[in-house]
Design an enzyme around this catalytic site. Structure first.
Site, short mmCIF file in Angstrom:
data_model
loop_
_atom_site.label_atom_id
_atom_site.label_comp_id
_atom_site.label_asym_id
_atom_site.label_seq_id
_atom_site.Cartn_x
_atom_site.Cartn_y
_atom_site.Cartn_z
N SER A 71 0.83 -1.22 0.00
CA SER A 71 0.00 0.00 0.00
C SER A 71 0.86 1.27 0.00
O SER A 71 0.39 2.34 -0.38
CB SER A 71 -0.95 0.02 1.19
OG SER A 71 -0.24 0.06 2.41
N CYS A 72 2.11 1.15 0.39
CA CYS A 72 3.02 2.30 0.34
C CYS A 72 3.28 2.70 -1.11
O CYS A 72 3.08 1.90 -2.02
CB CYS A 72 4.35 1.95 1.01
SG CYS A 72 4.28 1.75 2.79
N VAL A 73 3.73 3.93 -1.29
CA VAL A 73 4.03 4.43 -2.62
C VAL A 73 5.47 4.93 -2.66
O VAL A 73 5.91 5.64 -1.75
CB VAL A 73 3.06 5.57 -3.01
CG1 VAL A 73 3.48 6.24 -4.32
CG2 VAL A 73 1.64 5.05 -3.13
#
Length: 156
Positions: free
Chosen positions: A27-29
């Protein structure tokens, strides 16, 4: 040297021999900045879209899209003298949970915030591998600007 960017952190390098990597984005970018003229590369590993502490500066500035992107852009301009019109920007990550009842939708919200901030800075960017249900590892080679993305299906 190979630098690994941890969650809520960033790395900037102007050493041609360096590479910068982020492992196992879900979910991190990751937002990758590369100046092909000056051979400067940078990566930020964003965990959440916004800093909820609006009363002051975030303790973990680079943990959040809203504070982290502004800070890394400022650092690139003021410390490394990067001309933003030369910069190539790539956005990677922001996976969704396989859980259909996921109320938080962090990956989706992270991508929305990153897009909004980059557009507010009038910066053109490419989304190389975003959304979906996969883990991604991304590596940038400073000398060539080569970006490598490896993916693996998420099992949660």
């Amino acid at each position: 040297m190979k630098y690994v960017v941890g969650i809520g952190d960033h790395i900037i390098s102007s050493n041609r021999e360096d590479s910068i990597v982020i492992h196992a984005l879900s979910s991190c970018v990751a937002v990758i900045f590369y100046d092909p003229v000056e051979l400067i590369g940078a990566m930020i590993h964003i965990a959440l879209p916004q800093n909820a502490n609006r009363s002051g500066k975030a303790k973990k500035t680079f943990y959040y899209a809203d504070t982290g992107l502004k800070s890394i852009i400022e650092e690139l301009e003021k410390k490394y003298f990067v001309t933003l019109k030369h910069i190539q920007i790539h956005v990677i990550g922001g996976s969704n949970s396989k859980n259909e009842n996921d109320q938080f939708k962090i990956g989706e919200r992270n991508l929305k915030e990153v897009r909004s901030i980059l557009k507010n800075f009038n910066l053109h960017f490419v989304e190389d591998s975003t959304g979906g249900n996969m883990s991604r590892t991304v590596e940038l080679e400073i000398e060539t600007g080569k970006l490598t993305i490896k993916t693996q299906a998420l099992d949660f």
